[in-house]
Motif scaffolding. Structure first.
Motif, PDB file in Angstrom:
ATOM      1  N   UNK A   1       8.898  -3.236   4.470  1.00  0.00           N
ATOM      2  CA  UNK A   1       9.296  -1.825   4.513  1.00  0.00           C
ATOM      3  C   UNK A   1       8.065  -0.925   4.386  1.00  0.00           C
ATOM      4  N   UNK A   2       7.148  -1.280   3.469  1.00  0.00           N
ATOM      5  CA  UNK A   2       5.915  -0.503   3.316  1.00  0.00           C
ATOM      6  C   UNK A   2       5.124  -0.507   4.618  1.00  0.00           C
ATOM      7  N   UNK A   3       5.042  -1.660   5.245  1.00  0.00           N
ATOM      8  CA  UNK A   3       4.308  -1.772   6.502  1.00  0.00           C
ATOM      9  C   UNK A   3       4.923  -0.874   7.577  1.00  0.00           C
ATOM     10  N   UNK A   4       6.256  -0.858   7.652  1.00  0.00           N
ATOM     11  CA  UNK A   4       6.937  -0.016   8.643  1.00  0.00           C
ATOM     12  C   UNK A   4       6.704   1.467   8.360  1.00  0.00           C
ATOM     13  N   UNK A   5       6.733   1.846   7.079  1.00  0.00           N
ATOM     14  CA  UNK A   5       6.487   3.243   6.724  1.00  0.00           C
ATOM     15  C   UNK A   5       5.064   3.654   7.093  1.00  0.00           C
ATOM     16  N   UNK A   6       4.125   2.775   6.865  1.00  0.00           N
ATOM     17  CA  UNK A   6       2.737   3.068   7.240  1.00  0.00           C
ATOM     18  C   UNK A   6       2.594   3.233   8.748  1.00  0.00           C
ATOM     19  N   UNK A   7       3.346   2.446   9.508  1.00  0.00           N
ATOM     20  CA  UNK A   7       3.303   2.577  10.965  1.00  0.00           C
ATOM     21  C   UNK A   7       3.817   3.936  11.426  1.00  0.00           C
ATOM     22  N   UNK A   8       4.729   4.507  10.617  1.00  0.00           N
ATOM     23  CA  UNK A   8       5.239   5.854  10.910  1.00  0.00           C
ATOM     24  C   UNK A   8       4.375   6.929  10.257  1.00  0.00           C
ATOM     25  N   UNK A   9       3.218   6.533   9.739  1.00  0.00           N
ATOM     26  CA  UNK A   9       2.213   7.445   9.180  1.00  0.00           C
ATOM     27  C   UNK A   9       2.621   8.080   7.853  1.00  0.00           C
ATOM     28  N   UNK A  10       3.593   7.501   7.160  1.00  0.00           N
ATOM     29  CA  UNK A  10       3.943   7.990   5.825  1.00  0.00           C
ATOM     30  C   UNK A  10       2.810   7.594   4.877  1.00  0.00           C
ATOM     31  N   UNK A  11       2.287   8.542   4.122  1.00  0.00           N
ATOM     32  CA  UNK A  11       1.142   8.263   3.256  1.00  0.00           C
ATOM     33  C   UNK A  11       1.536   7.366   2.086  1.00  0.00           C
ATOM     34  N   UNK A  12       0.569   6.608   1.597  1.00  0.00           N
ATOM     35  CA  UNK A  12       0.824   5.735   0.446  1.00  0.00           C
ATOM     36  C   UNK A  12       1.274   6.549  -0.762  1.00  0.00           C
ATOM     37  N   UNK A  13       0.707   7.729  -0.925  1.00  0.00           N
ATOM     38  CA  UNK A  13       1.087   8.569  -2.061  1.00  0.00           C
ATOM     39  C   UNK A  13       2.563   8.934  -2.013  1.00  0.00           C
ATOM     40  N   UNK A  14       3.052   9.301  -0.841  1.00  0.00           N
ATOM     41  CA  UNK A  14       4.469   9.650  -0.707  1.00  0.00           C
ATOM     42  C   UNK A  14       5.362   8.427  -0.871  1.00  0.00           C
ATOM     43  N   UNK A  15       4.894   7.290  -0.388  1.00  0.00           N
ATOM     44  CA  UNK A  15       5.670   6.052  -0.543  1.00  0.00           C
ATOM     45  C   UNK A  15       5.841   5.726  -2.024  1.00  0.00           C
ATOM     46  N   UNK A  16       4.727   5.793  -2.776  1.00  0.00           N
ATOM     47  CA  UNK A  16       4.763   5.489  -4.206  1.00  0.00           C
ATOM     48  C   UNK A  16       5.681   6.461  -4.953  1.00  0.00           C
ATOM     49  N   UNK A  17       5.627   7.736  -4.565  1.00  0.00           N
ATOM     50  CA  UNK A  17       6.368   8.746  -5.307  1.00  0.00           C
ATOM     51  C   UNK A  17       7.860   8.759  -5.008  1.00  0.00           C
TER      52      UNK A  17
END
Length: 367
Positions: free
Chosen positions: A278-294
């Protein structure tokens, strides 16, 4: 005479980006409405701004959110808040404490006026404060959501200061410094001179440390419960004492219940089969790590997957997502904040139902 009508539609980014020198300035206690106005103004300052606006405007309704005050009866509150803000001075001190200075917050020297008309508040900030508000090099951020609903100035100060220590997970401060942050230092007369007692000793607001703790922490402990800034308090006593008597409290420590805020995605998330993909897919959509963590923990797996499906469907349609970084991050943050609000609302409903059930039980026992 220039009118105060709305000249532009305010746009808010949902967070206040504040220079450390402002957060830790020796601020005077002002009304909650004054703090809300200031937060709404700072929230309009963008990362790509190079100077302060000539003026800022706010709908009065955005200041009254979370209160039971009607817009029709808000005039006196807003008038009082503007009076306060016109007198506010931010006091700054050099690191070695060899010098200090202050700046007025508002600029009332221009032809355009600070004031209120037909539901619109117009604010002119002192341009000399630009280095602390625009392109600040050392700053902390705190979300506007939650902050605007606080009903105590002390709670707002805790909210601001603890946000600067999220990475660390705790704030430890000497009692005297704490007094100054909470406007509980020396009492002053109209000339700015320190008031003294008959023996010539400076007069302190809440001179006893126990009183200081009771008056400044009671509301924050209650209002910040259940938020990212919920904290526990620990007094730190002196190790030795030269004279007989109870040891003095010399420092105060505040630990955030949620611990340090994550900056990077934990390795355990990446190694787990489901969350890693899921993290990998979010990164592919350019979602920042900071937003993912939060926001990923708030949205949970189901919510994140729903967003990913929505973006994939949108990309297959004639409404292709051209700017993934901008669009997907905005959608992810918006969904996360809504999920947080829904959770708080559900918690409030549960509390209300529990209270009502308790009343019914009590009534039954009194029959």
């Amino acid at each position: 005479m220039l009118e105060l009508d709305l000249k532009y539609e305010p746009e808010y980014r949902g967070e206040v980006k504040q220079h450390w020198n402002v957060t830790f300035a020796h601020q005077k206690k002002i009304s909650v409405y004054s703090k809300r106005i200031l937060a709404r103004v700072i929230d309009q300052i963008r990362d790509n701004d190079y100077q302060l606006r000539e003026f800022y405007q706010i709908h009065v309704s955005s200041i009254l959110e979370g209160t039971d005050i009607e817009i029709d009866t808000a005039y006196s509150k807003i008038k009082g808040a503007l009076y306060e803000l016109a007198d506010v001075k931010w006091e700054f001190e050099s690191i070695d404490r060899s010098e200090w200075y202050f700046r007025h917050l508002l600029d009332t020297t221009k032809e355009r006026r600070v004031g209120y008309k037909d539901g619109v508040i117009t604010i002119l900030l002192n341009p000399q404060l630009a280095p602390y508000l625009v392109k600040a090099a050392h700053y902390s951020k705190f979300p506007l959501h939650g902050y605007m609903n606080l009903k105590s100035w002390y709670s707002m100060r805790f909210f601001e200061i603890l946000s600067a220590f999220q990475d660390k997970g705790f704030w430890e401060v000497p009692v005297d410094e704490y007094r100054q942050y909470m406007d509980c230092w020396y009492e002053y007369d109209k000339r700015g001179q320190v008031k003294k007692d008959k023996e010539g000793n400076p007069l302190l607001k809440y001179p006893k440390t126990k009183l200081l703790i009771d008056y400044t922490m009671k509301e924050p402990l209650k209002e910040l419960a259940g938020t990212d800034y919920e904290f526990t308090f620990t007094p730190i006593y002196e190790i030795t004492r030269a004279v007989k008597g109870r040891k003095k409290i010399i420092r105060l420590r505040f630990d955030l219940k949620k611990g340090p805020a994550l900056k990077d995605i934990p390795e355990s998330w990446l190694q787990h089969t489901e969350t890693g993909s899921i993290v990998q897919r979010l990164r592919e959509w350019k979602v920042t790590d900071r937003n993912i963590v939060q926001y990923a923990p708030i949205l949970k797996q189901a919510g994140v997957l729903e967003l990913l499906r929505a973006w994939e469907l949108k990309n297959r349609s004639n409404r292709h997502i051209d700017d993934k970084l901008r669009y997907c991050n905005a959608a992810f943050v918006r969904a996360g904040k809504q999920a947080l609000e829904d959770a708080k609302q559900a918690k409030a409903e549960e509390k209300k139902e529990a209270t009502e059930a308790k009343k019914l039980v009590q009534q039954a026992l009194n029959l």
